[in-house]
Design an enzyme around this catalytic site. Structure first.
Site: not given
Length: 374
Positions: A110, A177, A180, A182, A230, A341-342
């Protein structure tokens, strides 16, 4: 949702192969990109190699690496997050690719520029200023420096260099990316983009920066080397933010990017089961696929009973939960791939257990898992 799922159904739906360009995956499970800060000096070491290879060996179909900084001075915000420039960092990534491939997996990096979210002082380039479209932070207050036209060209070139390196190193594709809050997303979002030139103003102008990056990257890599992009509505600490208020606006953002060369859209949400717009049960990944015709990835608290809620959420525990609704949506082909993810930080065997009917053996997530790179 319950903990126990129909084992045969999970394997049938998530175990289907998937292909885009030269990338052939054995199943629909993707490891989501998650920043871990275990790369001293920005170089992925043997611990990082084992971390990704372990999950590849346990049947994750595709690994998307944690965000890795392109070669622009202001791209990064920590010297413990991996770089994607410099001989030492690229050599580290080459070892990661080799480790994942030896384990039978597929992996894409990414590529990331944090933009105005950077704080002055940290590495990898300590004296680099925060930069963004307009010198405005995510809270709408002045912060950092506005990018000049030359700065923009330099950043596009940095993404191009990173894309060329990704293919040269043997990665199986790449992800840009654009989510979010960025840099790419800062151009898309009206709050952070107040430019009066061709990169700001109306929605079509705010898309231009992302479109130029995709176009340049597409021209750099081979036609069958897949480009993932993304996107998100939410931003860091701005969970109600939106770049599109309705499907028509979302289409105006996505269509130019698809035309420029995006092969797969990775639609980031915090809860995959929530509808994105009124009047439809489709989530963001579902709408993205419907509007573009391109494959999409869904993500957001898969297999967990607590959503991601920023730093406080990362410090919490989350019990294992079933994925029946996820399977319902996947069976309807609302999206093509599922990013986890987590749950994959907590249990490297999540994919294998889920596909083989051992969901009851999946380990729950805890903040303790973040203290080491297993």
């Amino acid at each position: 949702m319950t903990r126990t799922i129909d084992t045969a159904r999970a394997g049938q739906i998530l175990g289907r192969p998937f292909r885009i360009g030269d990338l052939a995956l054995p199943n629909r499970i993707v490891m989501a990109p998650m920043t871990r800060k275990f790369s001293p000096g920005g170089v992925s070491d043997d611990d990082v190699v084992r971390y990704y290879a372990r999950r590849a060996a346990e049947d994750v179909g595709l690994i998307i690496t944690e965000g890795t900084f392109v070669g622009h001075p202001s791209a990064g915000m920590s010297d413990r997050i991996p770089r994607f420039w410099g001989e030492d960092a690229l050599a580290g990534w080459a070892r990661v690719v080799a480790g994942v491939h030896e384990a039978g997996g597929k992996i894409i990096p990414q590529l990331w520029h944090v933009g105005v979210t950077r704080e002055a002082g940290p590495g990898p380039v300590a004296d680099a200023p925060p930069v963004g479209p307009s010198g405005i932070g995510l809270d709408g207050a002045p912060k950092g420096e506005a990018l000049s036209a030359k700065d923009i060209d330099d950043i596009v070139a940095a993404f191009v260099d990173a894309a060329a390196a990704a293919q040269r190193l043997g990665f199986d594709g790449l992800e840009l990316h654009g989510a979010h809050g960025y840099l790419i997303d800062q151009f898309l979002w009206e709050r952070t983009n107040r430019r009066a030139d061709g990169y700001g103003g109306d929605l079509e102008s705010r898309i231009r920066f992302a479109e130029e990056i995709v176009t340049a990257v597409r021209a750099t890599v081979t036609p069958e080397f897949p480009i993932f992009f993304r996107l998100s509505q939410w931003k860091s600490e701005n969970y109600d933010a939106r770049i599109a208020e309705n499907p028509a606006e979302l289409e105006r953002i996505l269509a130019p990017l698809a035309e420029a060369g995006v092969d797969v859209f990775h639609a980031s949400t915090r809860r995959y089961w929530l509808p994105e717009f009124d009047g439809s049960e489709l989530n963001l990944a579902g709408w993205t696929k419907k509007l573009t015709g391109k494959p999409s990835i869904t993500v957001g608290s898969v297999g967990l009973d607590k959503e991601f809620v920023g730093p406080a959420g990362r410090a919490s525990e989350s019990a294992v939960t079933g994925i029946e609704e996820l399977l319902d949506r996947a069976e309807r082909d609302e999206f093509d791939l599922v990013a986890v993810g987590r749950a994959l930080i907590a249990d490297a065997e999540w994919a294998r257990k889920t596909l083989s009917g051992r969901s009851a053996d999946v380990l729950p997530y805890s903040a303790e898992h973040l203290s080491s790179l297993y």
